[in-house]
Design an enzyme around this catalytic site. Structure first.
Site, PDB file in Angstrom:
ATOM      1  NE  ARG A 133      74.199  54.854 -76.537  1.00  0.00           N
ATOM      2  CZ  ARG A 133      74.937  54.220 -75.633  1.00  0.00           C
ATOM      3  NH1 ARG A 133      75.991  54.830 -75.085  1.00  0.00           N
ATOM      4  NH2 ARG A 133      74.655  52.976 -75.273  1.00  0.00           N
ATOM      5  CE  LYS A 158      69.948  53.820 -73.801  1.00  0.00           C
ATOM      6  NZ  LYS A 158      69.566  53.148 -75.052  1.00  0.00           N
ATOM      7  CG  HIS A 223      72.558  54.485 -83.345  1.00  0.00           C
ATOM      8  ND1 HIS A 223      73.004  55.201 -82.247  1.00  0.00           N
ATOM      9  CD2 HIS A 223      72.336  53.228 -82.878  1.00  0.00           C
ATOM     10  CE1 HIS A 223      73.042  54.421 -81.186  1.00  0.00           C
ATOM     11  NE2 HIS A 223      72.638  53.220 -81.543  1.00  0.00           N
ATOM     12  NE  ARG A 226      76.096  52.857 -79.845  1.00  0.00           N
ATOM     13  CZ  ARG A 226      76.763  52.691 -78.710  1.00  0.00           C
ATOM     14  NH1 ARG A 226      77.943  53.262 -78.549  1.00  0.00           N
ATOM     15  NH2 ARG A 226      76.282  51.950 -77.724  1.00  0.00           N
ATOM     16  CG  HIS A 249      75.923  47.450 -75.593  1.00  0.00           C
ATOM     17  ND1 HIS A 249      76.178  46.655 -76.689  1.00  0.00           N
ATOM     18  CD2 HIS A 249      75.387  48.601 -76.084  1.00  0.00           C
ATOM     19  CE1 HIS A 249      75.806  47.295 -77.783  1.00  0.00           C
ATOM     20  NE2 HIS A 249      75.328  48.472 -77.433  1.00  0.00           N
ATOM     21  CE1 TYR A 258      75.930  46.489 -83.819  1.00  0.00           C
ATOM     22  CE2 TYR A 258      76.346  46.027 -81.503  1.00  0.00           C
ATOM     23  CZ  TYR A 258      75.900  46.877 -82.500  1.00  0.00           C
ATOM     24  OH  TYR A 258      75.419  48.124 -82.175  1.00  0.00           O
TER      25      TYR A 258
END
Length: 276
Positions: A133, A158, A223, A226, A249, A258
């Protein structure tokens, strides 16, 4: 507004990031201003629905913003003793199922090779090669590049989580050249003033310049690099479990999106049109 300041203190005590504190505080402020004539103790769940209809929807605000409002309201009313709000009954907006934007490997190569400036090239290359990120790249320090173990350590990203990403030999060589040339003091990537973190808007401009030079006419954001990293890994046969770890995640459902943009299996399907 005293209630907003109190809410900020609560969020900080829960160790929310400053960007989240700002986002939630602004979201809550708009809600409380909407009901400025009504005592907070009298606000109920029906008022939340009215606010969503009369303010969020009327102003064509996004479902993402509405979700931030819900998060802010829930957290705020958990701190209020006298309230008519039933926190668990506050409903969230139905999320739109939007596919992540992905670039081809050729487009990525073109973007990463667009800059002659070593710092600019290295920043964009590191984002793609590790699936970072923007904030994660800018928060890196030289000690986070562990060349002996061949990893990049991403600290307190995050969700307040640490994770590691593989350090490619190509990136390591680029980083060594960069380090010799720029000699960063505190942060791996610094601005014109030594010891000051590289500006996030300046980094976005670095990407815009690369897009112009590579003549890619798409609304590409950092992004996208990524998303492309994750999709290209999937297409090369990397297990989703590992991709989830690399991206940091919390839920496997986030990573599974994805599979919907990977072209590996789609390209093997023959259209019935070809047999007409």
């Amino acid at each position: 507004m005293a209630q907003i300041e109190k809410f900020k203190h609560f969020l900080r005590s829960k160790r929310y990031s400053e960007s989240t504190v700002t986002t939630y505080s602004e979201a809550l402020k708009s809600f409380l201003v909407f009901y400025r004539e009504k005592p907070i103790a009298e606000i109920d769940n029906e008022d939340v629905i009215i606010y969503n209809n009369e303010y969020v929807l009327k102003n064509n605000l996004s479902a993402s913003y509405q979700n931030q409002i819900v998060n802010a309201i829930k957290l705020f009313f958990q701190t209020i003793r006298e309230t008519k709000i039933l926190v668990d009954k506050i409903h969230r907006p139905k999320r739109a199922k939007v596919l992540p934007n992905v670039l081809s490997k050729e487009e990525i190569k073109s973007i990463l090779e667009a800059h002659t400036n070593l710092k600019h090239k290295t920043m964009l290359s590191l984002i793609y090669s590790c699936g970072l990120r923007r904030s994660e790249l800018l928060n890196l320090k030289p000690v986070d590049i562990d060349s002996k173990r061949g990893i990049v350590i991403i600290r307190q990203s995050k969700g307040k989580k640490d994770r590691i990403a593989p350090l490619s030999l190509k990136i390591l060589k680029m980083l060594r050249e960069y380090y010799i040339s720029y000699k960063p003091k505190i942060w791996l990537f610094e601005g014109l003033i030594a010891g000051i973190k590289y500006d996030k808007r300046s980094l976005s401009n670095v990407l815009k310049q690369a897009l112009t030079k590579s003549r890619i006419n798409k609304p590409v954001s950092l992004h996208w690099l990524r998303h492309s990293f994750a999709t290209h890994l999937l297409e090369s046969g990397t297990d989703l479990r590992y991709i989830r770890e690399l991206l940091g995640h919390s839920s496997s459902k986030t990573t599974e999106i994805y599979t919907h943009v990977s072209t590996k299996n789609i390209q093997q399907i023959k259209s019935p049109f070809d047999n007409l």
